[in-house]
Motif scaffolding. Structure first.
Motif, PDB file in Angstrom:
ATOM      1  N   TYR A 246       0.833  -1.206   0.000  1.00  0.00           N
ATOM      2  CA  TYR A 246       0.000   0.000   0.000  1.00  0.00           C
ATOM      3  C   TYR A 246       0.862   1.247   0.000  1.00  0.00           C
ATOM      4  CZ  TYR A 246      -3.757   3.235   1.176  1.00  0.00           C
ATOM      5  OH  TYR A 246      -4.668   4.268   1.152  1.00  0.00           O
ATOM      6  N   GLU A 255      -6.742   6.776   4.027  1.00  0.00           N
ATOM      7  CA  GLU A 255      -7.416   5.662   4.692  1.00  0.00           C
ATOM      8  C   GLU A 255      -6.704   5.394   6.012  1.00  0.00           C
ATOM      9  OE1 GLU A 255      -8.915   2.369   1.837  1.00  0.00           O
ATOM     10  OE2 GLU A 255      -7.025   3.079   0.964  1.00  0.00           O
ATOM     11  N   SER A 256      -7.451   4.939   6.988  1.00  0.00           N
ATOM     12  CA  SER A 256      -6.852   4.584   8.266  1.00  0.00           C
ATOM     13  C   SER A 256      -6.103   3.263   8.126  1.00  0.00           C
ATOM     14  CB  SER A 256      -7.936   4.439   9.341  1.00  0.00           C
ATOM     15  OG  SER A 256      -8.751   3.302   9.068  1.00  0.00           O
ATOM     16  N   GLU A 258      -6.575   0.664   9.868  1.00  0.00           N
ATOM     17  CA  GLU A 258      -7.576  -0.402   9.919  1.00  0.00           C
ATOM     18  C   GLU A 258      -8.229  -0.601   8.554  1.00  0.00           C
ATOM     19  OE1 GLU A 258     -11.648  -1.661  12.365  1.00  0.00           O
ATOM     20  OE2 GLU A 258     -10.716   0.291  12.703  1.00  0.00           O
ATOM     21  N   GLN A 259      -8.557   0.493   7.877  1.00  0.00           N
ATOM     22  CA  GLN A 259      -9.174   0.391   6.551  1.00  0.00           C
ATOM     23  C   GLN A 259      -8.206  -0.223   5.545  1.00  0.00           C
ATOM     24  OE1 GLN A 259     -10.140   4.578   6.240  1.00  0.00           O
ATOM     25  NE2 GLN A 259     -12.345   4.158   6.340  1.00  0.00           N
ATOM     26  N   ILE A 260      -6.954   0.202   5.588  1.00  0.00           N
ATOM     27  CA  ILE A 260      -5.954  -0.324   4.658  1.00  0.00           C
ATOM     28  C   ILE A 260      -5.812  -1.829   4.817  1.00  0.00           C
ATOM     29  CG2 ILE A 260      -3.487  -0.343   4.124  1.00  0.00           C
ATOM     30  CD1 ILE A 260      -3.512   2.673   4.940  1.00  0.00           C
ATOM     31  N   SER A 262      -7.873  -3.988   6.373  1.00  0.00           N
ATOM     32  CA  SER A 262      -9.125  -4.714   6.120  1.00  0.00           C
ATOM     33  C   SER A 262      -9.428  -4.782   4.628  1.00  0.00           C
ATOM     34  CB  SER A 262     -10.261  -4.022   6.868  1.00  0.00           C
ATOM     35  OG  SER A 262     -11.505  -4.623   6.554  1.00  0.00           O
ATOM     36  N   HIS A 263      -9.258  -3.667   3.936  1.00  0.00           N
ATOM     37  CA  HIS A 263      -9.527  -3.639   2.505  1.00  0.00           C
ATOM     38  C   HIS A 263      -8.596  -4.586   1.759  1.00  0.00           C
ATOM     39  CE1 HIS A 263      -9.238  -1.259  -1.505  1.00  0.00           C
ATOM     40  NE2 HIS A 263     -10.093  -2.238  -1.620  1.00  0.00           N
TER      41      HIS A 263
END
Length: 273
Positions: A246, A255-256, A258-260, A262-263
């Motif tokens: 990423y 993006e946080s 957590e979002q990075i 999880s995504h």
């Protein structure tokens, strides 16, 4: 195929914190970043002592994370011969890290070509570096791969074919990152179809635009046909790591952590389903 997260995607976290976050997000593996970037410090370098290396290996084992690769990226075609020797020694040091933490693979890049340097001369410097570091890796039971990078001396699919011709018998591998080919309007599928037997590690990073006006957006927001690539990799019998790399924050995406994480994990799950 194994889900993996490249630690470069957590640049503000110490490595041991990154290990915990990646494991908590359900990944099976972590790729260790040894490269210093403008936006991301290295998580481990050859300066790390044996005790630190053992602690990293133990932390990953304790959380069930494999370490499929170490990213030993450093420019290797400087005009300065001292800098070229330093780069070779850096890669050798990263190979020793891989051995000490139980990783089977290290990948390198050429670095960009300065405007005043003859391409063929720089190509000779790079092939020399590849030969030396591949030998060093082989002596330690480690594979060494090359990643083609947009804007660098070694940047396109045909460069892999050229270096195979120039280094017959040198068993280097391919670190396959389709994003750098996508933003040059090269077909990433060519790597799978023409060099599938050499692919040892895969980066999942999307791309769009045309170098030098390009982006590496979050997965699924670029133009890469990942399903086609996965189908081709399966046909070649690839069963290694797909490492989410990423770097979208560099291109303005927010993006946080957590979002990075999880995504990336959900994208991997959908991709291999």
């Amino acid at each position: 195929m194994k889900s993996c997260f490249h630690s470069v995607g957590l640049p503000s976290r110490p490595l041991h914190d990154a290990v915990s976050l990646i494991a908590d997000a359900g990944y099976e593996a972590i790729e260790l970043n040894a490269e210093t970037l403008p936006w991301a410090p290295a998580h481990i370098t050859p300066a790390a002592g044996l005790a630190e290396r053992k602690a990293v290996a133990e932390a990953c084992r304790a959380r069930g994370l494999a370490i499929p690769a170490v990213g030993a990226h450093i420019g290797m075609v400087s005009e300065d011969p001292v800098e070229r020797v330093t780069a070779i020694n850096f890669v050798k040091g990263c190979i020793d890290i891989a051995r000490d933490v139980g990783s089977p693979f290290v990948h390198i890049l050429s670095g960009p070509l300065a405007a005043n340097i003859d391409r063929d001369q720089a190509w000779g410097w790079f092939t020399y570096a590849v030969e030396l570091t591949t030998i060093h890796a082989g002596e330690r039971g480690i594979g060494l791969g090359i990643e083609a990078i947009a804007g660098h001396l070694f940047h396109e699919v045909d460069d892999y074919h050229r270096i195979r011709r120039d280094l017959p018998g040198v068993p280097f591998k391919v670190n396959f990152d389709p994003s750098h080919l996508e933003v040059q309007k090269e077909d990433p599928r060519r790597v799978v179809d023409e060099l599938g037997d050499l692919i040892a590690h895969v980066h999942l990073k999307d791309g769009k635009g045309l170098f030098p006006q390009f982006e590496f957006p979050p997965l699924g927001e670029g133009t890469i046909d990942f399903r086609s690539l996965i189908d081709g990799l399966r046909r070649h019998g690839f069963d290694g790591a797909l490492s989410i790399e990423y770097e979208a924050q560099v291109y303005g995406y927010s993006e946080s952590e957590e979002q990075i994480l999880s995504h990336g994990r959900s994208f991997f799950d959908r991709l291999i389903a």
